[in-house]
Enzyme design. Structure first.
Site, PDB file in Angstrom:
ATOM      1  N   HIS A   1      -7.792  -4.889  -1.541  1.00  0.00           N
ATOM      2  CA  HIS A   1      -6.611  -4.128  -1.144  1.00  0.00           C
ATOM      3  C   HIS A   1      -5.806  -4.941  -0.140  1.00  0.00           C
ATOM      4  O   HIS A   1      -6.259  -5.223   0.970  1.00  0.00           O
ATOM      5  CB  HIS A   1      -7.024  -2.791  -0.522  1.00  0.00           C
ATOM      6  CG  HIS A   1      -5.867  -1.891  -0.224  1.00  0.00           C
ATOM      7  ND1 HIS A   1      -5.190  -1.204  -1.215  1.00  0.00           N
ATOM      8  CD2 HIS A   1      -5.254  -1.582   0.937  1.00  0.00           C
ATOM      9  CE1 HIS A   1      -4.218  -0.492  -0.664  1.00  0.00           C
ATOM     10  NE2 HIS A   1      -4.228  -0.706   0.632  1.00  0.00           N
TER      11      HIS A   1
ATOM     12  N   SER B   1       0.836  -1.202   0.000  1.00  0.00           N
ATOM     13  CA  SER B   1       0.000   0.000   0.000  1.00  0.00           C
ATOM     14  C   SER B   1       0.872   1.254   0.000  1.00  0.00           C
ATOM     15  O   SER B   1       1.648   1.453  -0.933  1.00  0.00           O
ATOM     16  CB  SER B   1      -0.953  -0.044   1.200  1.00  0.00           C
ATOM     17  OG  SER B   1      -1.980   0.908   1.088  1.00  0.00           O
TER      18      SER B   1
ATOM     19  N   ASP C   1      -9.508  -3.099  -6.352  1.00  0.00           N
ATOM     20  CA  ASP C   1      -8.960  -2.485  -5.136  1.00  0.00           C
ATOM     21  C   ASP C   1      -9.806  -1.272  -4.747  1.00  0.00           C
ATOM     22  O   ASP C   1      -9.890  -0.300  -5.499  1.00  0.00           O
ATOM     23  CB  ASP C   1      -7.514  -2.060  -5.384  1.00  0.00           C
ATOM     24  CG  ASP C   1      -6.783  -1.626  -4.121  1.00  0.00           C
ATOM     25  OD1 ASP C   1      -7.429  -1.022  -3.237  1.00  0.00           O
ATOM     26  OD2 ASP C   1      -5.571  -1.865  -4.027  1.00  0.00           O
TER      27      ASP C   1
END
Length: 346
Positions: free
Chosen positions: A312, A156, A284
């Site tokens: 995600h 991320s 996502d």
């Protein structure tokens, strides 16, 4: 070019990626993919020890490792960069550490400044383009372990930092190989995505966590005087306001748009010169599909592992009752293949 833009993460030049990700039975929804791992494995089980490193600007960074690192050419060190408000205790890192160790790697997790529940010393903290800190840390690691290959995995926010770092350094990168998972890539688009639909739930959760971290930090009255006021009515209403109020001024940007432009990794992907696997799901909820790169956006060193589903930092296969964490097999496999390519050993 050794990259693929298919809807399954398949690459002709990387046979270990020829088993595409398939979401688990009962886990096809992108939000289930995103949330399930957090609740299924919410408690840390890998013990680590922290080493505090003094930075050149008078701050400190924590480096966590399950066992003491050694200068061993046969056991590369994998530096792991966590996501926003993450830490060594984040479930995705807890799962990856034993998988990497089992594959013969050494592991070190860098906490971004102020993460892990311990405030940092300076008004500044960390952000999505903060490549200077891992670059500095990599210099320390290569100096202490000169014979040991250094690799990196970023999730991320940490994935965006990693890709930006690789793009900035090009063929001067100290890394032998890298993997990025669910990086935001284009912060302009990501901030808009996080402010729509169910993604607002994630946004609120992360902003609440940031507010707690900053509140803890402002207990130091001297630090508080040097920071933007934490009680600003709109500062925690969405990421754009937060980044304009806190992130940009604390880290030398002229405003939120300057920050989003300069910190996004997408424009730098064509400069990457080290073998890099970029793992991303088109569903996502943190990232707009418009930000997902294609072959024309990346260099020949980048393998695009783009799947239709995965959420995600999810990528849970198997089933709801017997989940299999796909990332924990594909990441060690990709890095192992890079070791084999360098050493000639399979």
């Amino acid at each position: 070019m050794n990259s693929s833009t298919s809807t399954s993460p398949v690459s002709r030049d990387h046979p270990h990626l020829q088993q595409p990700f398939t979401p688990g039975i009962g886990l096809t929804n992108c939000h289930l993919q995103t949330v399930f791992p957090v609740f299924h494995r919410s408690k840390p089980w890998v013990r680590t020890q922290a080493q505090w490193l003094e930075t050149p600007d008078g701050d400190r960074i924590a480096l966590h490792a399950p066992v003491r690192l050694e200068d061993d050419p046969g056991r590369p060190i994998v530096l792991i960069l966590h996501g926003l408000e993450g830490s060594v205790e984040s479930p995705y890192i807890q799962g990856l550490m034993p998988a990497l160790i089992s594959a013969g790697f050494q592991v070190a997790v860098m906490h971004f400044r102020g993460c892990g529940g311990i405030p940092n010393r300076l008004p500044r903290a960390y952000h999505s383009g903060d490549s200077d800190d891992p670059r500095w840390l990599a210099g320390r690691l290569t100096a202490h372990y000169p014979n040991t290959p250094l690799m990196a995995v970023g999730y991320s926010l940490g994935g965006n930092v990693l890709l930006k770092w690789l793009g900035e350094d090009g063929d001067k990168s100290p890394l032998t190989a890298a993997v990025s998972v669910s990086a935001p890539l284009d912060l302009h688009l990501s901030s808009k995505q996080m402010n729509t639909g169910f993604s607002k739930v994630y946004q609120k959760h992360l902003l609440d966590s940031l507010k707690k971290s900053l509140t803890r930090k402002t207990r130091d009255l001297e630090l508080a005087r040097k920071m933007p006021p934490i009680d600003h009515p709109r500062a925690f209403s969405n990421f754009r306001h937060f980044d304009d109020h806190f992130t940009a001024p604390l880290h030398g940007f002229t405003g939120v748009d300057d920050y989003y432009t300069r910190a996004s990794s997408l424009p730098l992907l064509s400069n990457i010169a080290r073998p890099t696997c970029l793992i991303h799901a088109l569903d996502d909820p943190f990232v707009s599909p418009k930000a997902v790169p294609t072959d024309s956006d990346v260099s020949a060193s980048v393998t695009l592992a783009i799947s239709k589903q995965g959420g995600h930092v999810g990528f849970v296969s198997g089933s709801l009752w017997k989940p299999v964490y796909w990332l924990e097999s594909i990441i060690p496999a990709f890095l192992t293949a890079q070791v084999a390519a360098v050493t000639g050993k399979v």
